[in-house]
Write a protein that holds these residues in place. Structure first.
Motif, PDB file in Angstrom:
ATOM      1  N   UNK A 626       0.831  -1.209   0.000  1.00 55.20           N
ATOM      2  CA  UNK A 626       0.000   0.000   0.000  1.00 55.20           C
ATOM      3  C   UNK A 626       0.866   1.259   0.000  1.00 55.20           C
ATOM      4  N   UNK A 627       1.933   1.249   0.797  1.00 55.86           N
ATOM      5  CA  UNK A 627       2.831   2.412   0.820  1.00 55.86           C
ATOM      6  C   UNK A 627       3.429   2.657  -0.557  1.00 55.86           C
ATOM      7  N   UNK A 628       3.831   1.578  -1.235  1.00 54.49           N
ATOM      8  CA  UNK A 628       4.406   1.734  -2.564  1.00 54.49           C
ATOM      9  C   UNK A 628       3.355   2.244  -3.550  1.00 54.49           C
ATOM     10  N   UNK A 629       2.133   1.716  -3.464  1.00 55.39           N
ATOM     11  CA  UNK A 629       1.061   2.157  -4.352  1.00 55.39           C
ATOM     12  C   UNK A 629       0.756   3.642  -4.138  1.00 55.39           C
ATOM     13  N   UNK A 630       0.666   4.042  -2.885  1.00 54.23           N
ATOM     14  CA  UNK A 630       0.353   5.446  -2.598  1.00 54.23           C
ATOM     15  C   UNK A 630       1.478   6.365  -3.037  1.00 54.23           C
ATOM     16  N   UNK A 631       2.725   5.880  -2.961  1.00 49.76           N
ATOM     17  CA  UNK A 631       3.853   6.693  -3.431  1.00 49.76           C
ATOM     18  C   UNK A 631       3.782   6.882  -4.940  1.00 49.76           C
ATOM     19  N   UNK A 632       3.359   5.835  -5.641  1.00 47.83           N
ATOM     20  CA  UNK A 632       3.223   5.939  -7.100  1.00 47.83           C
ATOM     21  C   UNK A 632       2.097   6.894  -7.453  1.00 47.83           C
ATOM     22  N   UNK A 633       0.929   6.709  -6.815  1.00 50.20           N
ATOM     23  CA  UNK A 633      -0.234   7.557  -7.117  1.00 50.20           C
ATOM     24  C   UNK A 633       0.041   9.013  -6.748  1.00 50.20           C
ATOM     25  N   UNK A 634       0.743   9.203  -5.640  1.00 48.42           N
ATOM     26  CA  UNK A 634       1.022  10.565  -5.178  1.00 48.42           C
ATOM     27  C   UNK A 634       2.163  11.247  -5.914  1.00 48.42           C
ATOM     28  N   UNK A 635       2.813  10.534  -6.844  1.00 51.10           N
ATOM     29  CA  UNK A 635       3.888  11.145  -7.616  1.00 51.10           C
ATOM     30  C   UNK A 635       5.205  11.242  -6.882  1.00 51.10           C
ATOM     31  N   UNK A 636       5.314  10.585  -5.712  1.00 52.52           N
ATOM     32  CA  UNK A 636       6.564  10.648  -4.945  1.00 52.52           C
ATOM     33  C   UNK A 636       7.624   9.719  -5.521  1.00 52.52           C
ATOM     34  N   UNK A 637       7.210   8.790  -6.374  1.00 50.16           N
ATOM     35  CA  UNK A 637       8.130   7.874  -7.039  1.00 50.16           C
ATOM     36  C   UNK A 637       7.865   7.946  -8.535  1.00 50.16           C
ATOM     37  N   UNK A 638       8.912   8.157  -9.309  1.00 47.82           N
ATOM     38  CA  UNK A 638       8.775   8.159 -10.766  1.00 47.82           C
ATOM     39  C   UNK A 638       9.036   6.735 -11.261  1.00 47.82           C
ATOM     40  N   UNK A 639       7.958   5.985 -11.414  1.00 48.83           N
ATOM     41  CA  UNK A 639       8.084   4.566 -11.744  1.00 48.83           C
ATOM     42  C   UNK A 639       8.804   4.343 -13.066  1.00 48.83           C
ATOM     43  N   UNK A 640       8.463   5.132 -14.078  1.00 51.98           N
ATOM     44  CA  UNK A 640       9.059   4.920 -15.403  1.00 51.98           C
ATOM     45  C   UNK A 640      10.571   5.088 -15.350  1.00 51.98           C
ATOM     46  N   UNK A 641      11.045   6.128 -14.666  1.00 51.95           N
ATOM     47  CA  UNK A 641      12.485   6.386 -14.603  1.00 51.95           C
ATOM     48  C   UNK A 641      13.198   5.277 -13.839  1.00 51.95           C
ATOM     49  N   UNK A 642      12.646   4.854 -12.707  1.00 50.47           N
ATOM     50  CA  UNK A 642      13.294   3.824 -11.905  1.00 50.47           C
ATOM     51  C   UNK A 642      13.360   2.484 -12.650  1.00 50.47           C
ATOM     52  N   UNK A 643      12.302   2.141 -13.350  1.00 55.22           N
ATOM     53  CA  UNK A 643      12.301   0.876 -14.076  1.00 55.22           C
ATOM     54  C   UNK A 643      13.254   0.924 -15.257  1.00 55.22           C
ATOM     55  N   UNK A 644      13.373   2.074 -15.883  1.00 55.93           N
ATOM     56  CA  UNK A 644      14.308   2.209 -16.999  1.00 55.93           C
ATOM     57  C   UNK A 644      15.736   2.030 -16.503  1.00 55.93           C
ATOM     58  N   UNK A 645      16.042   2.568 -15.323  1.00 50.72           N
ATOM     59  CA  UNK A 645      17.388   2.432 -14.761  1.00 50.72           C
ATOM     60  C   UNK A 645      17.691   0.987 -14.379  1.00 50.72           C
TER      61      UNK A 645
END
Length: 742
Positions: A626-645
């Motif tokens: 849930x913490x990870x999901x909320x971080x993604x929804x809230x924009x605190x984690x840039x999923x695309x950039x992290x996965x590309x790295x």
């Protein structure tokens, strides 16, 4: 590389050891330097160790001699495995360690007192024979444990020619079994195969430039060249054939060992073993199926199938000598086969686990090709898919074994068993194997004397044996087009029952992952829906929406994440108010945690998005998710950039295809890509950026490939236009390629 090269290397090592012993001043009586193990057998590979023992009589001090022997050997750059023991210590070491006992069966004199070496060798062999009844069960456990750990040489993608089942180690164990005098083994065939594997190891180590027994995929071409074979495929066939033959000899010999150990120690074989008739022309002798006295192979074409069926059903050995004689002297069954021949074949195929050993004997003696010449098409043929544990021919036998447990669930067990035997007969063709296999299976079934209706049924099962599994894992079961696809190919409930049983047997024979609780549930549900239509002509109403209760907090605008143990993994159910991009956020939640997704289904229920994920990680904490999901929804984690790295280069470009025939209600996008974290996220986020809604998703990972299917609609509802569908496919393909190259 050949036996002469090994003899030369051994002679050079012998001269080095003998010189070192002489220079040390070692005594000529009461002590000896001996070679053991592979060096004792004069089988020096390019990178072999020198396995030597300095043995002495009690009271003879050889400690100073040992130091002066080892140092010049080390200085020469030789890899040395050495020990110093007295004669009694040698016996004690053999008693305490089976591996030592096996190594000491090949003691060979190098220097010092030859009489001591002769007495040591004689004593070790006599002690091995005397204690063999007590030690062989432990040796068998050791061998089977190694097989379970390493795998089988004939089927491994990276075979270990020494430790794998059917490898050099097994050939050495067979020689040790013969040394007990309890059992015999076809000596000429064993030695031919063993020496050929030693040739393979020599070329392998010369090619690799180091000590190795494992053949990596990129080494096959050079290995084949060194062995004088045409190409990598020929090299693979050669090595796997040797492994298959030694495996067969090992299975045969261990069955004979079990038979001997089951008898009293005082039992002595009669000059002519008793024959117990068990079927016309077939008898039981010393635990093996043989020909009865008076059997006439040239007059009874059923003898081979009858003997094989009796052996398989009893799970005992079909005598290789009997099978070979029937292959030479037996008359072929004339086409079309009589009903007795079909019954015997079905009995053989439906015998369960006893089929494997008998089938090996039929293959190795050439008897199988008398009855089924088409078998040569798939013999030792590697599977293209990494999910398969075995080569194609062995997979077919395993499929028959699995199908034998399902015959009570179908109306035509004979059709099921023959379809299991022939379902992959088209493998190795340039066209799709199920398409290529259909006419071959039809021809074989006709030769076997099946009536026209059964021939059509067998051919249909071969043609569509992948239909249920592929459709269930890549199509929306609630879409009418999905069930219609099944019923258009499978027109009766009898055929559906047979296809479901064949699908289960085929999957179980391939890999446990291919028949997980998730996949089997999807396949059974699809079959149930198809059965309803075939029975009544009316499609099932969607049942998914009745299965998921929307939690109260979700109806208030929150998200629900629940984790539960599954039979073969962990199941995560995620529910939230539906929106474009919701599935992408769910996928990012898993991808950023590096949680492997094995399979998933997602759909819209009322105004909520529901997804169920089968993942390969246990003990997941829903609070962390849930913490990870909320971080993604809230924009605190840039999923695309992290996965590309985090991504690595992918060898094959992804395949993205629009499937217009799959649905009239939505646009179906099929994505095939190398399995890696973030595939579902990349697809869903790309579609969300285009304001395209994912109505349902069907994610399946099998081996190294992910096959993901997405049912798409415009955010305002309705299938995509042809132009929009093409744009979506192009965008997804570009996004996946970009991440793969990142």
């Amino acid at each position: 590389m050949s036996a002469s090269d090994r003899a030369r290397r051994t002679a050079e090592a012998d001269a080095l050891c003998a010189q070192a012993y002489r220079d040390s001043g070692g005594p000529e009586e009461g002590a000896a330097l001996v070679a053991v193990g592979g060096y004792g057998r004069s089988e020096m590979a390019p990178s072999s160790d020198l396995d030597v023992v300095l043995v002495s009589e009690e009271g003879v001090d050889v400690r100073k001699v040992a130091e002066q022997v080892w140092y010049p050997l080390w200085d020469s750059g030789t890899k040395l495995d050495h020990s110093v023991r007295t004669f009694p210590e040698m016996l004690a070491a053999a008693d305490n360690d089976l591996k030592v006992a096996l190594g000491l069966l090949d003691v060979r004199h190098l220097a010092g007192d030859p009489n001591l070496t002769l007495r040591l060798r004689t004593t070790m062999l006599a002690h091995w024979r005397k204690s063999s009844r007590d030690r062989l069960p432990a040796l068998h456990r050791m061998v089977t444990g190694r097989h379970e750990l390493v795998g089988e040489l004939a089927h491994l993608s990276v075979p270990d020619i020494k430790e794998a089942e059917g490898g050099i180690r097994d050939a050495t164990v067979l020689k040790a079994l013969v040394a007990t005098w309890l059992v015999d083994v076809p000596h000429v065939e064993l030695e031919r195969s063993r020496l050929a594997l030693l040739d393979v190891r020599d070329v392998l180590q010369e090619t690799a430039g180091r000590a190795t027994d494992r053949i990596a995929p990129e080494m096959w071409s050079d290995l084949a060249h060194g062995l004088g074979l045409a190409d990598a495929r020929a090299g693979q066939a050669h090595v796997r054939e040797l492994g298959r033959r030694i495996t067969h000899l090992s299975h045969l010999t261990w069955r004979r060992v079990e038979d001997v150990l089951a008898r009293p120690a005082s039992y002595a074989k009669a000059r002519r073993p008793d024959l117990t008739p068990i079927a016309p022309g077939v008898a039981l002798a010393a635990g093996e199926v043989v020909l009865d006295r008076g059997a006439r192979p040239a007059e009874d074409p059923m003898l081979l199938l009858r003997a094989a069926a009796e052996a398989a059903e009893r799970d005992i050995v079909l005598s290789p000598a009997t099978a070979a004689r029937l292959a030479r002297e037996g008359v072929p069954i004339e086409a079309p086969w009589p009903s007795e021949a079909r019954r015997l074949l079905v009995r053989l195929l439906a015998s369960g686990r006893g089929l494997l050993g008998v089938w090996e004997t039929l293959e190795e003696t050439g008897a199988l090709l008398r009855a089924l010449p088409e078998w040569e098409r798939i013999r030792l043929l590697p599977h293209a898919s990494a999910i398969h544990r075995f080569t194609v021919d062995r997979h077919v036998v395993e499929t028959c074994i699995e199908a034998s447990a399902l015959i009570r669930h179908v109306g035509r067990p004979d059709v099921l068993m023959v379809a299991a035997l022939l379902h992959d007969i088209g493998k190795g063709s340039l066209t799709e194997h199920s398409v290529a296999g259909e006419p071959i299976a039809r021809s074989i079934a006709e030769r076997m004397g099946f009536e026209a209706e059964s021939v059509d049924l067998i051919a249909r099962l071969v043609r569509w044996h992948l239909l249920l599994s592929e459709t269930a894992t890549t199509r929306d079961p609630d879409d009418p087009a999905t069930v219609e696809l099944i019923t258009s190919k499978v027109e009766t409930t009898e055929t559906l029952d047979l296809l479901l049983a064949l699908t289960e047997a085929d999957a179980k024979a391939a890999s446990p992952k291919a028949w997980s609780s998730w996949r089997s549930g999807l396949i059974r549900d699809l079959a149930r829906r198809a059965r309803t239509v075939l029975d009544s002509g009316v499609a099932l109403s969607p049942i998914v929406t009745d299965d998921i209760e929307i939690p109260r907090d979700v109806r208030s605008g929150s998200a629900s994440i629940t984790v539960e143990k599954a039979v073969d993994g962990t199941r995560v159910t995620v529910i939230a108010p539906d929106r474009v991009g919701l599935l992408a956020d769910f996928a990012a939640m898993f991808a950023l945690q590096r949680i492997p997704v094995r399979a998933a289904r997602a759909w819209a229920q009322e105004q909520y998005g529901v997804s169920v994920w089968e993942v390969g990680e246990e003990d997941l904490d829903p609070a962390v998710l849930r913490q990870r999901y909320e971080a993604v929804v809230g924009g605190r984690v840039e999923a695309a950039r992290k996965l590309r790295q985090a991504s690595s280069v992918v060898e094959l470009d992804p395949a993205v295809v629009v499937r217009p025939e799959a649905s009239d209600l939505a646009t179906v996008l099929e994505v095939r890509a190398a399995d890696r974290p973030g595939v579902v996220f990349v697809v869903c986020s790309t579609l969300a950026d285009m304001d395209i809604a994912v109505r349902s998703a069907h994610v399946d990972t099998l081996g190294p490939q992910a096959v993901d299917v997405f049912y798409l609609q415009e955010a305002s509802a309705g299938a995509l236009s042809d132009t929009r569908a093409a744009e979506a496919a192009h965008a997804v393909r570009a996004a996946l390629t970009s991440v793969g190259d990142g």
